[in-house]
Design a protein around this motif. Structure first.
Motif, short mmCIF file in Angstrom:
data_model
loop_
_atom_site.label_atom_id
_atom_site.label_comp_id
_atom_site.label_asym_id
_atom_site.label_seq_id
_atom_site.Cartn_x
_atom_site.Cartn_y
_atom_site.Cartn_z
N CYS B 51 -1.58 -4.04 1.54
CA CYS B 51 -2.53 -3.76 2.79
C CYS B 51 -3.88 -3.91 2.25
O CYS B 51 -4.46 -3.30 1.36
N GLU B 73 0.52 -8.82 7.81
CA GLU B 73 1.26 -9.19 6.74
C GLU B 73 2.19 -8.01 6.18
O GLU B 73 3.35 -8.23 5.87
N CYS B 74 1.66 -6.63 6.69
CA CYS B 74 2.90 -5.49 6.29
C CYS B 74 4.15 -5.83 7.02
O CYS B 74 4.89 -5.51 6.59
S1 SF4 Z 1 -1.78 -5.24 9.48
FE1 SF4 Z 1 -0.82 -4.32 7.93
S2 SF4 Z 1 -1.36 -5.24 6.00
FE2 SF4 Z 1 -2.59 -5.92 7.75
S3 SF4 Z 1 -4.28 -4.33 7.67
FE3 SF4 Z 1 -2.98 -3.63 9.14
S4 SF4 Z 1 -1.78 -2.27 8.24
FE4 SF4 Z 1 -2.62 -3.64 6.67
#
Ligand code: SF4
Lengths: 503, 253
Positions: B51, B73-74
């Motif tokens: 992250c 992405e997470c």
């Molecule tokens: S979507 Fe997930 S990886 Fe991307 S910034 Fe938010 S918490 Fe972090």
């Protein structure tokens, strides 16, 4: 040879390949070369290297698609002033100003030696944005108008100082730096390539796809993991969608500023449709999340291809109606035509790029001069050029480019078959001690990203150039002699980025 | 000429969203996040590691939408644990309410935090001054869009004005650069009392990617009370509309 020669599709180059020459030799060469239309400097910056300061200059040859790289060095605290290239070729002013601001290197007879963006890591901490040295002219009949840094609308900040003779603008100076976030530094402060990717999407949010592509290309040249053909085509589609959305938005803004509501609302709706198309593809209206190094999380599916094709066809048809309407509305033409003229010669001299330069007859377009992605292969790109250099010409370039982009998207997607795609690559090691240069044509114009790695393959220097860096001066010149009330339409006809400039 | 105008008008048709309380965004949109715990949390650890803004905490499991840039992405790394929904109602009066846990099924607006005078004074007309303090122009464009022909938030009397003297509050975007810290402060002081502060976009809420940058100065947010936090990269117009409607008492989440 004082240059290393490469092109926009080549891999990163080891630093020792880059010739290190005498400044005098480079100066002599550029003095002549830059008088020819085919050459311009894409980037010119300095960085500390071992015990010295090394300067890199990246020259583009539009006629042969070559990228020519040279460098020279100097000791710290060496007390010599380099003869200024800006004095001969004003196009270099932002580069020399940045070098002076960051490293205290003086350029001899530099005609416009002013801070560029008041970077947090500037040498002279006494120079602050509140005491920007505005140019002044004395005269009984003159007055100054100060605008900004906060402007009337919902836009980014910047300070404009007009010197007016009655209602007419004699001189405009634009002081920028309010948006400075230290972007380039953040790139080198992390090893997390996803974070770097997101940084590139935030350089200028209205060009998230463009700067994203530039970063991805810069990384792929260092990792050797090239984007496959399908991915290149998808990126081309995303870029042309972004171009459409922003040109349509600016057509609308130009209508707003002359009080033409029909054009305004029609364009608002069409822009919404365009960015919602991007959102339906990747979940974000600005295309954030769409571009990733060497792969994608959002491959096009058959359904999405059809959705995009249908929407784009409709947007094209409806936008063309707006274009016809504008062209046949005498009251609009009266405002747009012969207003804010930047003649070709002037545009050339100050190094204007992108659609604004093309509206003045300067055929500068990375899509045709230094091809990448599907340009030059699947798409035989021909730039849209106008000669007049006024607000109308800039509007007409936008109009024609929207239609052209729609055609390109259709051309690619009409024979597109979704195939297995790769996931993004955030882990591949980068080539050590190398320089990677990525050039691309965003909707505003030429974007250049340069990454230099250290002995471990970690990004040590990251340099970004947004087209706005050159074109802000074009706006200042455009309004000379115009009524100050024509400033808004001139401003919208360029629509430059503050954050892209201030970084 | 009139004919081309009729053509434009005909193709344009009706574009406004008739009911702003009844809008569903595309499935692809990344809005409120839903978390689920599993016995094996190794995917979450991997997600937290990558992250870009350290928005994810593994023990106890939570995700801070005020830091999140909604890159998604997470969720790709921990699909069993993290899922983005298209729920855009993610604004709140409470900064803590933006931190989502496995128990969160909707973002709590914390209506009780709304100062009494706000719905009374601004329920029928709210004029806002926007200040971009190193915003990347995407949040700004989305705020512009709230007043466009599609969303037409002006129908509820909510509009952006040029002068802080005419405004009832400020909407801040961007991580707040050093060079904008003072202009922002001057602008806010020029707004007559009582006034509200809306912080719009994850970059403004937490500094986002620039939280650690030496070029930002976020002291404004320590000095003044914030009435509304609106996450997003950028904040979707519907997130803004929903948040402001709740704030001025036009609806209850
Ligand atoms: S979507 Fe997930 S990886 Fe991307 S910034 Fe938010 S918490 Fe972090």
């Amino acid at each position: 040879m004082i240059y290393y020669i490469t092109d926009n599709r080549n891999q990163a180059i080891h630093l020792r390949e880059i010739p290190e020459v005498d400044y005098a030799a480079l100066y002599e060469d550029l003095k002549e070369r830059l008088t020819q239309e085919q050459y311009h400097v894409a980037h010119y910056f300095a960085r500390p290297e071992e015990q010295k300061l090394r300067f890199y200059l990246i020259l583009l040859d539009d006629a042969t698609a070559q990228i020519m790289i040279s460098s020279f060095s100097m000791e710290y605290y060496e007390d010599i002033a380099l003869p200024s290239l800006t004095a001969l070729h004003p196009a270099l002013h932002p580069f020399e100003r940045e070098i002076t601001e960051l490293y205290n290197v003086e350029f001899d007879s530099m005609p416009w030696n002013k801070p560029l963006r008041f970077a947090f890591n500037r040498r002279n901490r006494n120079s602050t944005i509140d005491n920007y040295p505005f140019y002044t002219i004395e005269g009984e009949s003159l007055h100054e108008v100060n605008v900004g840094p906060i402007h009337a609308g919902i836009i980014e900040p910047g300070a404009f100082r007009f010197i007016c003779n009655g209602e007419n603008v004699l001189h405009l100076e634009i002081a920028l730096g309010y948006q400075h976030r230290g972007v380039e530094n953040e790139f080198t402060a992390t090893d997390n390539r996803l974070r770097q990717m997101l940084l590139s999407e935030s350089i200028a949010g209205d060009s998230a796809v463009s700067h994203g592509v530039a970063f991805a290309m810069a990384m792929e040249k260092l990792s050797g993991k090239k984007a496959d053909e399908n991915l290149e085509r998808e990126r081309t589609v995303a870029l042309e969608l972004e171009r459409m959305a922003m040109h349509i938005a600016d057509t609308g803004a130009l209508c707003t500023d002359v009080g033409y509501q029909l054009g305004q609302v029609a364009c608002e709706a069409l822009r919404t449709m365009t960015i919602n198309t991007t959102q339906a593809w990747c979940g974000n209206r600005f295309g954030k999340g769409l571009i990733r190094p060497s792969g994608t999380n959002k491959p096009l599916t058959k359904e999405k291809v059809e959705m995009i094709r249908q929407n784009v066809a409709q947007i094209k048809r409806r936008y063309n109606e707006v274009r016809e309407d504008i062209k046949t509305s005498a009251s609009l033409l009266a405002r747009y035509e012969q207003c804010g003229n930047v003649p070709k010669q002037e545009m050339q001299r100050i190094g204007g790029v992108g659609m604004a330069a093309r509206a003045s007859g300067v055929s500068r377009d990375i899509r045709s001069s230094h091809p990448y992605l599907a340009y030059g292969t699947e798409l035989k790109h021909e730039s849209i050029i106008k000669r007049q250099g006024d607000v109308m010409a800039r509007l007409m370039v936008r109009c024609r480019e929207v239609l052209q982009s729609a055609d390109y998207i259709e051309q690619i997607l009409s024979n597109y078959t979704p195939a297995e795609s790769h996931l993004p690559d955030y882990d591949s090691p980068l080539k050590e001690e190398s320089i990677s240069i990525a050039l691309m044509e965003g909707w505003r114009g030429e974007i250049c990203h340069v990454a230099i790695t250290d002995k471990e393959g970690k990004i040590e220097t990251y340099k970004i150039k947004d087209p706005s860096l050159h074109n802000w001066l074009a706006l200042a010149l455009a309004v000379r002699g115009e009524g100050i009330s024509d400033f808004p339409i001139n401003n919208k006809s360029f629509n430059l980025s503050y954050c892209g400039h201030d970084l | 000429m009139i004919l081309p105008k009729i053509k434009v008008l005909k193709s344009h048709g009706w574009q406004y969203i008739p009911d702003l309380n009844n809008v569903t965004l595309t499935e692809e949109f990344r809005g409120r996040v839903e978390l689920s715990e599993t016995s094996d949390m190794s995917d979450v650890e991997a997600a937290a590691k990558i992250c870009p803004t350290q928005a994810i905490t593994t023990v106890p499991f939570s995700l801070d939408m005020g830091r999140c840039l909604f890159c998604g992405e997470c969720a790709l790394r921990a699909p069993r644990n993290i899922r983005f929904t298209n729920d855009y109602k993610i604004g709140s009066t409470s900064r803590e309410a933006l931190i989502v846990t496995p128990q969160t099924k909707s973002v709590d607006f914390h209506q009780q935090n709304v100062r009494k005078e706000i719905p009374k004074l601004f329920g029928r007309a709210l004029k806002l001054r926007q200040v971009s303090a190193a915003g990347d122009a995407s949040v700004e464009m989305e705020l512009n869009a709230t007043g466009n022909v599609n969303f037409d938030f002006g129908r509820y009397g909510v509009e952006f004005v040029a002068s802080p003297r005419h405004a009832d509050g400020v909407v801040i975007t961007g991580p707040i650069s050093k060079s904008m810290a003072e202009p922002l402060d001057i602008c806010f002081k020029a707004i007559p009392d009582p006034k509200i502060v809306i912080v719009c976009g994850s970059e403004a809420i937490s500094g986002g990617l620039y939280a650690q940058s030496k070029a930002v100065d976020r002291s404004f947010l320590e000095k003044y009370h914030v009435d509304l936090w609106l996450p997003g990269t950028p904040t979707h117009p519907m997130t803004f509309i929903d948040g402001v409607m709740n704030l001025i008492g036009l609806k209850k989440r």
